[in-house]
Design a protein around this motif. Structure first.
Motif, PDB file in Angstrom:
ATOM      1  N   ASP A 170      29.099  32.057  36.271  1.00 18.93           N
ATOM      2  CA  ASP A 170      29.231  33.151  37.240  1.00 18.93           C
ATOM      3  C   ASP A 170      27.987  34.030  37.276  1.00 18.93           C
ATOM      4  O   ASP A 170      28.012  35.124  37.842  1.00 18.93           O
ATOM      5  CB  ASP A 170      30.444  34.025  36.907  1.00 18.93           C
ATOM      6  N   LYS A 171      26.896  33.562  36.658  1.00 12.72           N
ATOM      7  CA  LYS A 171      25.661  34.354  36.562  1.00 12.72           C
ATOM      8  C   LYS A 171      25.277  34.947  37.918  1.00 12.72           C
ATOM      9  O   LYS A 171      25.288  34.256  38.934  1.00 12.72           O
ATOM     10  CB  LYS A 171      24.512  33.495  36.039  1.00 12.72           C
ATOM     11  N   GLY A 172      24.951  36.232  37.898  1.00  9.50           N
ATOM     12  CA  GLY A 172      24.536  36.928  39.112  1.00  9.50           C
ATOM     13  C   GLY A 172      25.679  37.594  39.862  1.00  9.50           C
ATOM     14  O   GLY A 172      25.452  38.430  40.726  1.00  9.50           O
ATOM     15  N   LYS A 173      26.905  37.241  39.540  1.00 10.30           N
ATOM     16  CA  LYS A 173      28.048  37.858  40.211  1.00 10.30           C
ATOM     17  C   LYS A 173      28.318  39.239  39.613  1.00 10.30           C
ATOM     18  O   LYS A 173      28.113  39.469  38.430  1.00 10.30           O
ATOM     19  CB  LYS A 173      29.307  37.007  40.060  1.00 10.30           C
ATOM     20  N   THR A 174      28.804  40.133  40.454  1.00  9.45           N
ATOM     21  CA  THR A 174      29.235  41.456  40.003  1.00  9.45           C
ATOM     22  C   THR A 174      30.693  41.619  40.391  1.00  9.45           C
ATOM     23  O   THR A 174      31.064  41.429  41.550  1.00  9.45           O
ATOM     24  CB  THR A 174      28.396  42.569  40.655  1.00  9.45           C
ATOM     25  N   TYR A 175      31.508  41.952  39.408  1.00 11.75           N
ATOM     26  CA  TYR A 175      32.917  42.231  39.653  1.00 11.75           C
ATOM     27  C   TYR A 175      33.083  43.740  39.592  1.00 11.75           C
ATOM     28  O   TYR A 175      32.864  44.360  38.555  1.00 11.75           O
ATOM     29  CB  TYR A 175      33.795  41.533  38.607  1.00 11.75           C
ATOM     30  N   PRO A 176      33.453  44.368  40.713  1.00  5.92           N
ATOM     31  CA  PRO A 176      33.511  45.827  40.752  1.00  5.92           C
ATOM     32  C   PRO A 176      34.674  46.415  39.958  1.00  5.92           C
ATOM     33  O   PRO A 176      35.671  45.733  39.690  1.00  5.92           O
ATOM     34  CB  PRO A 176      33.647  46.140  42.239  1.00  5.92           C
ATOM     35  N   ILE A 177      34.514  47.668  39.601  1.00  2.00           N
ATOM     36  CA  ILE A 177      35.547  48.409  38.892  1.00  2.00           C
ATOM     37  C   ILE A 177      36.867  48.280  39.659  1.00  2.00           C
ATOM     38  O   ILE A 177      36.895  48.317  40.884  1.00  2.00           O
ATOM     39  CB  ILE A 177      35.117  49.887  38.749  1.00  2.00           C
ATOM     40  N   GLY A 178      37.943  48.069  38.933  1.00  2.00           N
ATOM     41  CA  GLY A 178      39.254  47.935  39.553  1.00  2.00           C
ATOM     42  C   GLY A 178      39.591  46.542  40.027  1.00  2.00           C
ATOM     43  O   GLY A 178      40.638  46.328  40.641  1.00  2.00           O
ATOM     44  N   THR A 179      38.749  45.548  39.734  1.00  2.00           N
ATOM     45  CA  THR A 179      39.053  44.163  40.101  1.00  2.00           C
ATOM     46  C   THR A 179      40.239  43.682  39.270  1.00  2.00           C
ATOM     47  O   THR A 179      40.300  43.897  38.064  1.00  2.00           O
ATOM     48  CB  THR A 179      37.836  43.244  39.843  1.00  2.00           C
ATOM     49  N   ALA A 180      41.193  43.037  39.919  1.00  2.00           N
ATOM     50  CA  ALA A 180      42.378  42.532  39.229  1.00  2.00           C
ATOM     51  C   ALA A 180      42.055  41.220  38.522  1.00  2.00           C
ATOM     52  O   ALA A 180      41.396  40.349  39.093  1.00  2.00           O
ATOM     53  CB  ALA A 180      43.516  42.324  40.217  1.00  2.00           C
ATOM     54  N   VAL A 181      42.519  41.106  37.265  1.00  2.00           N
ATOM     55  CA  VAL A 181      42.280  39.892  36.482  1.00  2.00           C
ATOM     56  C   VAL A 181      43.537  39.485  35.715  1.00  2.00           C
ATOM     57  O   VAL A 181      44.425  40.290  35.465  1.00  2.00           O
ATOM     58  CB  VAL A 181      41.115  40.071  35.475  1.00  2.00           C
ATOM     59  N   TYR A 182      43.544  38.208  35.353  1.00  2.00           N
ATOM     60  CA  TYR A 182      44.581  37.662  34.478  1.00  2.00           C
ATOM     61  C   TYR A 182      43.889  36.964  33.319  1.00  2.00           C
ATOM     62  O   TYR A 182      42.905  36.243  33.521  1.00  2.00           O
ATOM     63  CB  TYR A 182      45.463  36.654  35.223  1.00  2.00           C
ATOM     64  N   GLY A 203      45.747  43.108  34.423  1.00  2.00           N
ATOM     65  CA  GLY A 203      45.358  44.482  34.714  1.00  2.00           C
ATOM     66  C   GLY A 203      44.107  44.539  35.564  1.00  2.00           C
ATOM     67  O   GLY A 203      43.735  43.557  36.215  1.00  2.00           O
ATOM     68  N   LEU A 204      43.443  45.704  35.538  1.00  2.00           N
ATOM     69  CA  LEU A 204      42.250  45.947  36.336  1.00  2.00           C
ATOM     70  C   LEU A 204      41.048  46.201  35.436  1.00  2.00           C
ATOM     71  O   LEU A 204      41.189  46.782  34.354  1.00  2.00           O
ATOM     72  CB  LEU A 204      42.454  47.163  37.241  1.00  2.00           C
ATOM     73  N   LEU A 205      39.865  45.814  35.895  1.00  3.34           N
ATOM     74  CA  LEU A 205      38.647  46.050  35.118  1.00  3.34           C
ATOM     75  C   LEU A 205      38.345  47.546  35.045  1.00  3.34           C
ATOM     76  O   LEU A 205      38.400  48.251  36.055  1.00  3.34           O
ATOM     77  CB  LEU A 205      37.461  45.317  35.733  1.00  3.34           C
ATOM     78  N   THR A 228      36.524  44.995  30.046  1.00  2.00           N
ATOM     79  CA  THR A 228      37.639  45.758  29.490  1.00  2.00           C
ATOM     80  C   THR A 228      38.722  45.827  30.553  1.00  2.00           C
ATOM     81  O   THR A 228      38.441  46.145  31.713  1.00  2.00           O
ATOM     82  CB  THR A 228      37.182  47.180  29.109  1.00  2.00           C
ATOM     83  N   ILE A 229      39.957  45.540  30.154  1.00  2.00           N
ATOM     84  CA  ILE A 229      41.071  45.493  31.099  1.00  2.00           C
ATOM     85  C   ILE A 229      42.007  46.672  30.864  1.00  2.00           C
ATOM     86  O   ILE A 229      42.507  46.873  29.753  1.00  2.00           O
ATOM     87  CB  ILE A 229      41.872  44.188  30.949  1.00  2.00           C
ATOM     88  N   VAL A 230      42.247  47.433  31.920  1.00  2.00           N
ATOM     89  CA  VAL A 230      43.215  48.533  31.865  1.00  2.00           C
ATOM     90  C   VAL A 230      44.570  47.981  32.288  1.00  2.00           C
ATOM     91  O   VAL A 230      44.696  47.380  33.354  1.00  2.00           O
ATOM     92  CB  VAL A 230      42.803  49.698  32.793  1.00  2.00           C
ATOM     93  N   THR A 231      45.576  48.178  31.441  1.00  3.38           N
ATOM     94  CA  THR A 231      46.913  47.685  31.759  1.00  3.38           C
ATOM     95  C   THR A 231      47.867  48.795  32.192  1.00  3.38           C
ATOM     96  O   THR A 231      48.932  48.521  32.732  1.00  3.38           O
ATOM     97  CB  THR A 231      47.523  46.949  30.548  1.00  3.38           C
ATOM     98  N   LYS A 232      47.459  50.048  31.948  1.00  2.00           N
ATOM     99  CA  LYS A 232      48.287  51.175  32.366  1.00  2.00           C
ATOM    100  C   LYS A 232      47.383  52.372  32.614  1.00  2.00           C
ATOM    101  O   LYS A 232      46.559  52.715  31.764  1.00  2.00           O
ATOM    102  CB  LYS A 232      49.313  51.500  31.281  1.00  2.00           C
ATOM    103  N   GLY A 233      47.525  52.997  33.790  1.00  2.00           N
ATOM    104  CA  GLY A 233      46.714  54.156  34.100  1.00  2.00           C
ATOM    105  C   GLY A 233      46.807  54.550  35.559  1.00  2.00           C
ATOM    106  O   GLY A 233      47.659  54.058  36.307  1.00  2.00           O
ATOM    107  N   GLN A 234      45.915  55.474  35.955  1.00  2.00           N
ATOM    108  CA  GLN A 234      45.844  55.953  37.335  1.00  2.00           C
ATOM    109  C   GLN A 234      44.433  55.729  37.858  1.00  2.00           C
ATOM    110  O   GLN A 234      43.464  56.080  37.189  1.00  2.00           O
ATOM    111  CB  GLN A 234      46.153  57.445  37.417  1.00  2.00           C
ATOM    112  N   ILE A 235      44.331  55.179  39.063  1.00  2.00           N
ATOM    113  CA  ILE A 235      43.027  54.876  39.660  1.00  2.00           C
ATOM    114  C   ILE A 235      42.981  55.399  41.089  1.00  2.00           C
ATOM    115  O   ILE A 235      43.992  55.390  41.792  1.00  2.00           O
ATOM    116  CB  ILE A 235      42.746  53.349  39.607  1.00  2.00           C
TER     117      ILE A 235
END
Length: 126
Positions: A40-52, A77-79, A93-100
């Motif tokens: 994935d070199k060169g890719k940027t995943y923005p803040i709040g991207t959903a991941v599993y 959660g979200l990045l 880092t994955i956030v699993t609980k919070g407010q965005i």
């Protein structure tokens, strides 16, 4: 020595810069986060991207704005921050609980937002 460190006497210009908050609160994070492959070199995943991720520190499956969850698929959660993938890969880092603040984070599909609704609060700005 009066101008030492400013040998061109250019003066100083004030710049109004500061942090732009995206997360209002981060209440819980997934242990050990996730990884992104070097492919994935060169890719940027923005803040709040959903991941599993299936395991602690495992490789992330990324959900985009056009992703639709099928039966049995889940979202971890979200990045927490932007992730830029380098030649050796990257970690997130994955956030699993919070407010965005929804308008400042990555766009999510309705099915992904719904899957996170009981853990992530999406706050809309006026």
């Amino acid at each position: 020595m009066k101008n030492y460190g400013n040998s061109f006497v250019g003066g100083r210009e004030a710049i109004d810069a500061g942090k732009v908050p995206v997360w209002l609160s981060v209440d819980e994070q997934f242990p050990a986060g996730c990884t992104f492959p070097a492919s994935d070199k060169g890719k940027t995943y923005p803040i709040g991207t959903a991941v599993y991720v299936a395991t602690m520190g495992g490789q992330a499956t990324v959900y985009t704005e056009s992703s639709t969850l099928s039966d049995g698929q889940t979202v971890t959660g979200l990045l927490l921050e932007d992730v830029v993938v380098g030649e050796n890969g990257a970690t997130g880092t994955i956030v699993t609980k919070g407010q965005i603040l929804a308008s400042r984070a990555a766009k999510l599909s309705t099915s992904v937002s719904t899957a996170l609704a009981n853990r992530i609060t999406f706050v809309k700005e006026a």
